[in-house]
Every structure is written in structure tokens, then in C-alpha cells.
Scaffold this motif. Structure first.
Motif, PDB file in Angstrom:
ATOM      1  N   GLY A 195      72.676  -2.522  32.182  1.00 44.43           N
ATOM      2  CA  GLY A 195      73.369  -3.542  32.977  1.00 44.43           C
ATOM      3  C   GLY A 195      73.944  -2.988  34.266  1.00 44.43           C
ATOM      4  O   GLY A 195      74.685  -3.677  34.963  1.00 44.43           O
ATOM      5  N   SER A 196      73.585  -1.734  34.599  1.00 47.80           N
ATOM      6  CA  SER A 196      74.153  -1.094  35.788  1.00 47.80           C
ATOM      7  C   SER A 196      73.706  -1.807  37.064  1.00 47.80           C
ATOM      8  O   SER A 196      72.596  -2.345  37.150  1.00 47.80           O
ATOM      9  N   THR A 197      74.575  -1.775  38.074  1.00 49.15           N
ATOM     10  CA  THR A 197      74.201  -2.325  39.384  1.00 49.15           C
ATOM     11  C   THR A 197      73.357  -1.319  40.168  1.00 49.15           C
ATOM     12  O   THR A 197      72.734  -1.673  41.166  1.00 49.15           O
ATOM     13  N   ASP A 198      73.349  -0.051  39.726  1.00 43.52           N
ATOM     14  CA  ASP A 198      72.528   0.973  40.368  1.00 43.52           C
ATOM     15  C   ASP A 198      71.091   0.833  39.853  1.00 43.52           C
ATOM     16  O   ASP A 198      70.830   0.959  38.649  1.00 43.52           O
ATOM     17  N   ALA A 199      70.146   0.558  40.754  1.00 46.08           N
ATOM     18  CA  ALA A 199      68.768   0.257  40.354  1.00 46.08           C
ATOM     19  C   ALA A 199      68.124   1.407  39.590  1.00 46.08           C
ATOM     20  O   ALA A 199      67.375   1.202  38.625  1.00 46.08           O
ATOM     21  N   TRP A 200      68.413   2.662  39.982  1.00 43.03           N
ATOM     22  CA  TRP A 200      67.785   3.815  39.327  1.00 43.03           C
ATOM     23  C   TRP A 200      68.357   4.014  37.929  1.00 43.03           C
ATOM     24  O   TRP A 200      67.615   4.295  36.977  1.00 43.03           O
ATOM     25  N   GLU A 201      69.673   3.859  37.780  1.00 43.53           N
ATOM     26  CA  GLU A 201      70.277   3.988  36.449  1.00 43.53           C
ATOM     27  C   GLU A 201      69.698   2.920  35.517  1.00 43.53           C
ATOM     28  O   GLU A 201      69.351   3.201  34.358  1.00 43.53           O
ATOM     29  N   LYS A 202      69.575   1.707  36.019  1.00 41.90           N
ATOM     30  CA  LYS A 202      69.009   0.609  35.227  1.00 41.90           C
ATOM     31  C   LYS A 202      67.562   0.924  34.819  1.00 41.90           C
ATOM     32  O   LYS A 202      67.156   0.687  33.682  1.00 41.90           O
ATOM     33  N   ARG A 203      66.784   1.488  35.777  1.00 42.67           N
ATOM     34  CA  ARG A 203      65.381   1.801  35.488  1.00 42.67           C
ATOM     35  C   ARG A 203      65.273   2.900  34.438  1.00 42.67           C
ATOM     36  O   ARG A 203      64.390   2.850  33.569  1.00 42.67           O
ATOM     37  N   MET A 204      66.143   3.905  34.509  1.00 41.43           N
ATOM     38  CA  MET A 204      66.128   4.962  33.483  1.00 41.43           C
ATOM     39  C   MET A 204      66.422   4.375  32.107  1.00 41.43           C
ATOM     40  O   MET A 204      65.786   4.741  31.108  1.00 41.43           O
ATOM     41  N   ALA A 205      67.394   3.447  32.061  1.00 43.37           N
ATOM     42  CA  ALA A 205      67.745   2.814  30.785  1.00 43.37           C
ATOM     43  C   ALA A 205      66.553   2.016  30.241  1.00 43.37           C
ATOM     44  O   ALA A 205      66.242   2.068  29.037  1.00 43.37           O
ATOM     45  N   GLU A 206      65.865   1.282  31.117  1.00 42.77           N
ATOM     46  CA  GLU A 206      64.676   0.520  30.699  1.00 42.77           C
ATOM     47  C   GLU A 206      63.582   1.453  30.197  1.00 42.77           C
ATOM     48  O   GLU A 206      62.930   1.189  29.175  1.00 42.77           O
ATOM     49  N   GLY A 207      63.399   2.570  30.900  1.00 46.03           N
ATOM     50  CA  GLY A 207      62.376   3.536  30.494  1.00 46.03           C
ATOM     51  C   GLY A 207      62.687   4.155  29.145  1.00 46.03           C
ATOM     52  O   GLY A 207      61.800   4.309  28.297  1.00 46.03           O
ATOM     53  N   ALA A 208      63.969   4.517  28.929  1.00 43.93           N
ATOM     54  CA  ALA A 208      64.366   5.115  27.650  1.00 43.93           C
ATOM     55  C   ALA A 208      64.155   4.124  26.513  1.00 43.93           C
ATOM     56  O   ALA A 208      63.657   4.489  25.432  1.00 43.93           O
ATOM     57  N   ALA A 209      64.498   2.845  26.761  1.00 43.39           N
ATOM     58  CA  ALA A 209      64.314   1.811  25.733  1.00 43.39           C
ATOM     59  C   ALA A 209      62.825   1.612  25.433  1.00 43.39           C
ATOM     60  O   ALA A 209      62.420   1.472  24.263  1.00 43.39           O
ATOM     61  N   ALA A 210      61.995   1.623  26.496  1.00 41.56           N
ATOM     62  CA  ALA A 210      60.545   1.458  26.306  1.00 41.56           C
ATOM     63  C   ALA A 210      59.979   2.629  25.516  1.00 41.56           C
ATOM     64  O   ALA A 210      59.121   2.459  24.642  1.00 41.56           O
ATOM     65  N   PHE A 211      60.495   3.833  25.782  1.00 43.42           N
ATOM     66  CA  PHE A 211      60.008   5.022  25.078  1.00 43.42           C
ATOM     67  C   PHE A 211      60.346   4.937  23.586  1.00 43.42           C
ATOM     68  O   PHE A 211      59.525   5.283  22.726  1.00 43.42           O
ATOM     69  N   VAL A 212      61.551   4.446  23.292  1.00 39.27           N
ATOM     70  CA  VAL A 212      61.939   4.251  21.879  1.00 39.27           C
ATOM     71  C   VAL A 212      60.986   3.261  21.207  1.00 39.27           C
ATOM     72  O   VAL A 212      60.553   3.467  20.075  1.00 39.27           O
ATOM     73  N   ARG A 213      60.629   2.182  21.914  1.00 40.80           N
ATOM     74  CA  ARG A 213      59.687   1.190  21.362  1.00 40.80           C
ATOM     75  C   ARG A 213      58.323   1.817  21.091  1.00 40.80           C
ATOM     76  O   ARG A 213      57.715   1.583  20.051  1.00 40.80           O
ATOM     77  N   PHE A 214      57.846   2.633  22.047  1.00 40.60           N
ATOM     78  CA  PHE A 214      56.557   3.307  21.845  1.00 40.60           C
ATOM     79  C   PHE A 214      56.600   4.163  20.577  1.00 40.60           C
ATOM     80  O   PHE A 214      55.659   4.195  19.784  1.00 40.60           O
ATOM     81  N   LYS A 215      57.736   4.870  20.370  1.00 39.98           N
ATOM     82  CA  LYS A 215      57.867   5.725  19.179  1.00 39.98           C
ATOM     83  C   LYS A 215      57.894   4.879  17.914  1.00 39.98           C
ATOM     84  O   LYS A 215      57.253   5.209  16.910  1.00 39.98           O
ATOM     85  N   ASP A 216      58.653   3.778  17.966  1.00 38.61           N
ATOM     86  CA  ASP A 216      58.759   2.908  16.792  1.00 38.61           C
ATOM     87  C   ASP A 216      57.403   2.309  16.412  1.00 38.61           C
ATOM     88  O   ASP A 216      57.116   2.074  15.239  1.00 38.61           O
ATOM     89  N   GLU A 217      56.585   2.063  17.425  1.00 34.78           N
ATOM     90  CA  GLU A 217      55.261   1.480  17.169  1.00 34.78           C
ATOM     91  C   GLU A 217      54.236   2.536  16.781  1.00 34.78           C
ATOM     92  O   GLU A 217      53.067   2.233  16.567  1.00 34.78           O
ATOM     93  N   GLY A 218      54.693   3.792  16.715  1.00 35.81           N
ATOM     94  CA  GLY A 218      53.783   4.872  16.311  1.00 35.81           C
ATOM     95  C   GLY A 218      52.818   5.291  17.396  1.00 35.81           C
ATOM     96  O   GLY A 218      51.810   5.944  17.123  1.00 35.81           O
ATOM     97  N   ARG A 219      53.115   4.934  18.673  1.00 37.81           N
ATOM     98  CA  ARG A 219      52.193   5.274  19.764  1.00 37.81           C
ATOM     99  C   ARG A 219      52.546   6.617  20.402  1.00 37.81           C
ATOM    100  O   ARG A 219      51.924   7.044  21.359  1.00 37.81           O
ATOM    101  N   TYR A 220      53.589   7.279  19.895  1.00 43.09           N
ATOM    102  CA  TYR A 220      53.922   8.607  20.400  1.00 43.09           C
ATOM    103  C   TYR A 220      54.272   9.492  19.217  1.00 43.09           C
ATOM    104  O   TYR A 220      55.112   9.151  18.394  1.00 43.09           O
ATOM    105  N   GLU A 221      53.578  10.601  19.131  1.00 48.53           N
ATOM    106  CA  GLU A 221      53.822  11.526  17.995  1.00 48.53           C
ATOM    107  C   GLU A 221      54.826  12.588  18.416  1.00 48.53           C
ATOM    108  O   GLU A 221      54.684  13.171  19.463  1.00 48.53           O
TER     109      GLU A 221
END
Length: 687
Positions: free
Chosen positions: A661-687
């Protein structure tokens, strides 16, 4: 005719013309040659130096020392094509102060021998068995000889490879494979010479473990041009046209300038598919045809002011006519005759190794996929000659046509042309030496820090006009720790930048993505490119290389923006030799403190878009933007992983994870990327 010439938006780099690069020492060596000779004892030597800087003669000095003082049996000079073999003809070096002359027995300059490369292999065999010292042959002849005789036959010999960028680490490159085997055997010496050490493709010239064995001598374009006696200014620009290029070429071709026109390959989109008619059309546009000079084969054309232009047509399919023209251009008696020829029209010729000192304008129609080729073409115009104060390179590119079913090819051509322009701006600029700003920082001897001198309270920018180097302090800059990383930061930043600006996704998003968070390019995308390019470096050194590369690219672009915006440079106007230097200084002053976080937050492609908007029609610009926007995709696994790594680094520095929810675009993008990476792991797409 010149009243309809179009003003081409361009970057203009001006030089001091202090004459240093043309002055010889007591041994007859110019500065670059002296620098190479100081490293003559190295077994593997790489000379990176611009066209016309004297690489051929530098090799002669080094080779003679290896033959007479270092115990090597013979020297084999390997060139990409026969015409370049003439660069290694006999030279009376003792006349200028050296202790020996350079001589090649006529029978051992195989570039002058009749027959095909395969048939000259017997001559190489005879040379290897002889007591003679020097042989000159083509890359192809050398490849065949290694295959016939085996690499051990070349033990205790010097192998000098000219135009080394032709070598490739690709398993299908036989020359690259042979050199790799020779290096692995460790029994021969190698001197590699090139004017552009980046290739047009993504394949490295040498494998990293082989490249690390080379000691590098670098002589920059800035040093070369700054040290000329006459040439003061070089402009680089691109101009878009619609319809057949031959209708628009006179808008950028000034018949008063000595020009080489490179027309497009018949297989390219820009070609009309009738190269002979294209040449005829250019000649018709220039003026009234007067016939052919019987001695040279040059076309004679009368222009509006009554002058007779002498035009060399190297596109002619009649080999006998073309060879007569080519021979007239190479006539040594005419080398210093400015009036010998006015315009050269070529297709595959008049590029690498072609020497016409009077050339003021290299005009290339259609983008060139190889950055190396563009560097070579520009090199045709960067020779120093009496009365020649300005030179320019113009790339004439077809506008994407909104009526075409697909604009993809046109968009790719446009992006590649911009990438080439960005890289050339970097190559022609002074060299950047970056240092972290800390309490112990102080002025470096030989550097001018501008009005008021060095200020210990802020980050400083110093410039040494003699060496053509900036010394720039940046807060938070990571320093390279290993010797190899330090070498890359000192010698190879342009190679890193070349890989970055050639990356299609990077340049597409950098120019046309309105929602871009710059750190996605400057940190994530560039970070990945460096990991792929230098896998042997540890994470800290990869980050140090990334920071140095993005600082160099961004500072050049910001300086250009200030120069263009402030009227310091632009549209080919004479600008004094401090435009880029002033631009870098002004940017550093305007931001008060140069720090790496600030640099990472700037889109380095912003200025490229503004120049594009000046030269391309609004309709085409929208068309290109729409074509790229349509391809926008969601995060890949690799991008999500890199953002997650950056998020972890953020947590270490701030004590918390980045917030979505940060107003800083880069901080927000890092948070989105980290969340997406967790999803990839949960879906078994990253070992």
C-alpha cells in the motif's frame, strides 16, 4: 539544394583538438601505441582502440619485441578480409626512431596472393617450416591451417588477430574454438585488436575464463578525438522517413560534404529491391549526370551551383567497373587529395578497414542489427584531416507505417537504431571513474572540479581534459571487491551498457511504458543481465558492476538532456568542447547530492523518447507505443524472484518488509514481486 536540408535531432560531442593523439615519442609511437608497447611482455594482450588510432603499427612494435627480445619464432597476423592485409605492409620504423623495421616478404602476405583461402594453407605450412618471421593471412586461411596442421604447430609463435570482434565463443565459431584451444595449450602468445569489443549479437567474444587471461590496453574514442589536430565535433542522429528512402535522402545528404552513403541490403525492409535503380535515383536527385571519368570510373554529376561532383559507385554489379572504382579509391597517390572524390555510394563495402580521411558524413540507410557494424561505419568519418572540423553520422530509418498489417518489424528496427545511438553516445563520451563519497574523500590530482574547486561537504565531479576522464563521487556506491570486477568497472562498462540497451524488453518499456517504475529496469533487468554475463562474480561484485554501469548510462543521458534543453548542444550547432562535461556538472549540482538510489530512480531512456518525438510523426509514435503496450505481460518467475531478493534487501536496510500500500512506486512493486514469488512457490513452480 541545401536549403531543404532537414535538421536532424542529434547528440553532438565536441573535442578540444589538442593534437596529443597524433604526436609521436622518441621511438615514433603515438600515445595509444606507447601504451600497448608498455604491455609488450604480456602473453595475452587485448588492444581496444578506435579506428584510425594506429592499432596496426602498435602491433608491429609489440611483435618485433616478441620476435627479437622474447624468443618467439614467428608472428602470424590474421585479418578478416584481404583488403585489410595492406595495413601490415612494410614500414620503415627506424626512420621514426624505433630499433627495427617492419618487413613482410611478399610471398608471405597471403592477402595479396591469388586463389582461395583453402588453397593458401600449403603456404602457411611452408612458412611454419621456414626461418622467416612474419606472415599475414585472412581469418579463413588461419582456420583452415589450424585444422590441417593442428594447434601444436603454432607453439612459440605470436598469433595477432585483427578486428577481434569477429571471434565468438559460440561453439559453431571455428575461429573462436581454435583460439580457445591455443589459449588452453598456453604455448603461444596472442595479441587481439578491435575497435569495438561488443558484438551485434548476445554471444560473448571469448569465454569468461579465457577473457580473464588477457591484459587489456584501452584507448577511448574520447582520447582519440580529443587529441586530434583538426576534427573538433562529432554529431550522431537519426531521421525517420516515409515512402521510398531515395525520395527523402536529399533532406539529410548535403552535396557540399564528403559523404559515404551506405544503402540498405536488398533483403531489408528499407530496400526497394532494386539497388541499381536506387543508386541511379540518388544520382538523379543530386544533379545532372555528365558521364563517367575514364581514369577512375567515377560518375560525374553537375549540381545546382555549377560544381561537378565525383561519385564513386561501389554498388555496380559489373565486377570490372566496380573494381576500377575500388582501385581508384585505394590509389595511394590520391590519399591526401581532398578533391579526388566527393561521394561514395556503397552497400557491403567501404566499412571495416576502409580509409578515406576526408569523409565528413557517414549516412546509413536502414538500421544495422550489429552495433559493431555501426561503430565501424562511424569510424569512416572520424579520421583527422586538414580543414575538417566537423563530422557526423546519420541513420535514415523507415517510419512504422500505420497501414501495414504488422508494425512489429518496423518497431524492432526503430528500437535497434535507438539502442545503437544510446551506445554510441556512451562510447564517444569521456570515461567515468566512480568513487563512493565518504568522510575521507578528497580531490584527485589532475582533475578540475569546476568553479569553486573541490567541496568536501558534497559529492564532487572532476574532469581531466588530457586523459578524457571524469572522477565522480556517489553516495552509497558499492565498490568492486575482486580484481575482475574492478577490471569490468574500469574497462568494460560499455560492454555492460551494450547488453542492457540491446535488451528488447528493457528498451521497449524504458521508452514507451508510461507506468514504468524505473528500478524495474535499473535494478531488476540490469541486475539479471549482469548475472547472466558475469556468473563467476559473487553477488556483491555483480551489484557493484550494476551500479557503475547504470551510473555511467544515466549520467550521459542526463547530461545530454541538459545540453539539448539548455541549447548547449543540438541540431548540429557548434557547441564548444565542454557541453557534455557541463551537463554532467550541472546535473550533479542540481540534485545537490549524487547518490545511487537517486540514479536508480531515473529512467535512462527518457531522453531517447523526447528525441524520438521530435523526428517521428505523431501518428507513427502512437502506433509504436500501442504495439508495445499490447505486449505487456505479467511478472515472470525470474522477475518475481529478483523483486523478492530486492524486498529482502529492503527489509535488512529498513527493518520491515516493503508495503503493497506504499505511495512509493518501487516499494509497492517490490511488495507485489515478493507476493508473486510466494504464489509461484505455493503453486510448485519454483523448487
Amino acid at each position: 539544394m541545401t536549403d531543404k536540408l532537414k535538421s536532424v535531432p542529434s547528440v553532438s560531442v565536441s573535442y578540444a583538438s589538442n593534437g596529443n593523439s597524433t604526436k609521436a615519442n622518441a621511438l615514433g609511437m603515438r600515445p595509444m601505441q606507447e601504451r600497448a608497447y608498455e604491455r609488450r611482455g604480456e602473453q595475452y594482450l587485448l588492444i581496444k582502440s578506435p579506428p584510425a588510432s594506429g592499432k596496426s603499427r602498435a602491433l608491429m612494435f609489440v611483435a618485433l619485441d616478441k620476435l627479437y627480445n622474447q624468443g618467439l619464432k614467428q608472428a602470424i597476423i590474421v585479418v578478416p578480409e584481404k583488403s585489410i592485409g595492406a595495413s601490415f605492409n612494410d614500414e620503415p620504423l627506424t626512420k621514426y626512431g624505433f630499433w627495427a623495421d617492419w618487413t613482410v616478404q611478399p610471398k608471405w602476405n597471403l592477402c595479396n596472393a591469388p586463389g582461395e583461402d583453402g588453397g593458401k594453407v600449403n603456404s602457411v605450412g611452408a612458412f611454419l617450416e621456414s626461418n622467416d618471421k612474419v606472415l599475414v593471412c585472412t581469418h579463413a586461411t588461419f582456420r583452415f591451417a589450424v585444422e590441417r596442421f593442428g594447434i601444436e604447430k603454432f607453439d612459440d609463435r605470436l598469433i595477432a588477430v585483427d578486428e577481434f570482434h569477429h571471434v565468438s565463443a559460440d561453439p559453431n565459431s571455428r575461429l573462436g574454438q581454435h583460439l580457445g584451444q591455443i589459449i588452453a595449450r598456453e604455448s603461444a602468445h596472442i595479441v587481439a585488436m578491435t575497435g569495438s569489443y561488443f558484438r551485434g549479437d548476445a554471444v560473448p567474444v571469448l569465454a569468461p575464463q579465457d577473457e580473464a587471461k588477457f591484459d587489456t590496453v584501452t584507448y577511448t574514442y574520447y582520447e582519440q578525438l580529443n587529441g586530434y589536430e583538426y576534427l573538433k565535433q562529432l554529431d550522431i542522429g537519426y531521421f525517420f522517413y516515409s515512402g521510398p528512402y531515395s525520395d527523402d535522402i536529399l533532406k539529410v545528404l548535403d552535396p557540399a560534404e564528403k559523404t559515404i552513403v551506405h544503402i540498405p541490403s536488398v533483403n531489408s525492409r528499407e530496400s526497394t529491391k532494386d539497388k541499381i535503380r536506387e543508386v541511379e535515383h540518388i544520382i538523379e536527385e543530386l544533379g545532372e549526370w555528365q558521364g563517367i571519368d575514364p581514369a577512375t570510373g567515377f560518375q560525374l554529376v553537375k549540381v545546382a551551383d555549377g560544381r561537378i561532383l565525383r561519385i564513386a559507385d561501389l554498388v555496380d554489379d559489373d565486377a570490372s567497373r566496380r573494381d576500377r572504382v575500388s582501385a581508384a579509391l585505394k590509389d595511394p597517390a590520391q590519399k591526401n587529395n581532398r578533391d579526388h572524390v566527393d561521394i561514395i555510394i556503397a552497400l557491403g563495402m567501404a566499412k571495416e578497414g576502409f580509409d578515406w580521411i576526408w569523409c565528413e558524413h557517414a549516412l546509413t540507410v536502414g538500421y544495422r542489427s550489429s552495433l559493431t557494424e555501426i561503430v565501424q561505419i562511424i569510424g569512416r568519418a572520424t579520421r583527422d584531416a586538414p580543414g575538417k572540423t566537423r563530422a557526423r553520422f546519420t541513420n535514415l530509418i523507415a517510419e512504422p507505417d500505420a497501414s501495414e498489417e504488422s508494425v512489429t518489424e518496423a518497431v524492432n528496427d526503430t528500437l535497434k537504431a535507438i539502442a545503437a545511438s544510446l551506445l554510441m553516445e556512451q562510447v564517444l563520451a569521456p570515461r567515468f571513474n566512480f568513487t563512493p563519497k565518504n568522510p575521507n574523500s578528497g580531490p584527485v590530482e589532475g582533475f578540475n572540479y569546476g568553479e569553486g574547486g573541490y567541496d568536501p561537504r558534497k559529492t564532487n565531479v572532476g574532469f581531466n581534459e588530457q586523459t578524457g576522464q571524469f572522477q565522480i563521487e556517489i553516495k552509497g556506491l558499492a565498490e568492486p571487491r575482486s580484481k575482475e570486477a574492478a577490471r569490468i568497472c574500469t574497462e568494460d562498462l560499455n560492454e555492460v551498457i551494450a547488453a542492457f540497451v540491446q535488451d528488447k524488453t528493457t528498451i521497449e518499456r524504458g521508452i514507451f511504458d508510461e507506468e514504468l517504475v524505473p528500478e524495474e529496469l535499473t535494478q531488476v533487468r540490469l541486475g539479471k543481465i549482469i548475472k547472466d554475463k558475469y556468473p563467476e562474480l559473487d553477488e556483491e561484485d555483480q551489484e557493484a558492476v550494476r551500479q557503475h554501469a547504470i551510473a555511467a548510462l544515466t549520467l550521459t543521458q542526463q547530461a545530454k538532456q541538459i545540453a539539448l534543453g539548455g541549447g548547449i548542444v543540438g541540431d548540429g550547432e557548434q557547441s564548444g568542447n565542454t557541453a557534455l562535461i557541463d551537463g554532467v556538472r550541472k546535473f550533479a549540482m542540481d540534485v545537490r547530492e549524487l547518490d545511487i538510489d537517486l540514479i536508480d530512480r531515473i529512467n535512462p531512456f527518457g531522453e531517447a523518447y523526447s528525441i524520438l518525438a521530435k523526428t517521428m510523426s505523431e501518428e507513427s509514435l502512437k502506433q509504436v507505443a500501442a504495439a508495445i503496450a499490447a505486449k505487456r505481460t505479467s511478472l515472470t518467475l525470474e522477475e518475481a524472484k529478483e523483486l523478492a531478493v530486492r524486498a529482502v534487501r529492503f527489509k535488512k536496510e529498513r527493518g520491515r518488509l516493503p508495503s503493497i500500500g506504499s505511495t512509493d512506486a518501487w516499494e509497492k512493486r517490490m511488495a507485489e514481486g515478493a507476493a508473486a514469488f510466494v504464489r509461484f512457490k505455493d503453486e510448485g513452480r519454483y523448487e
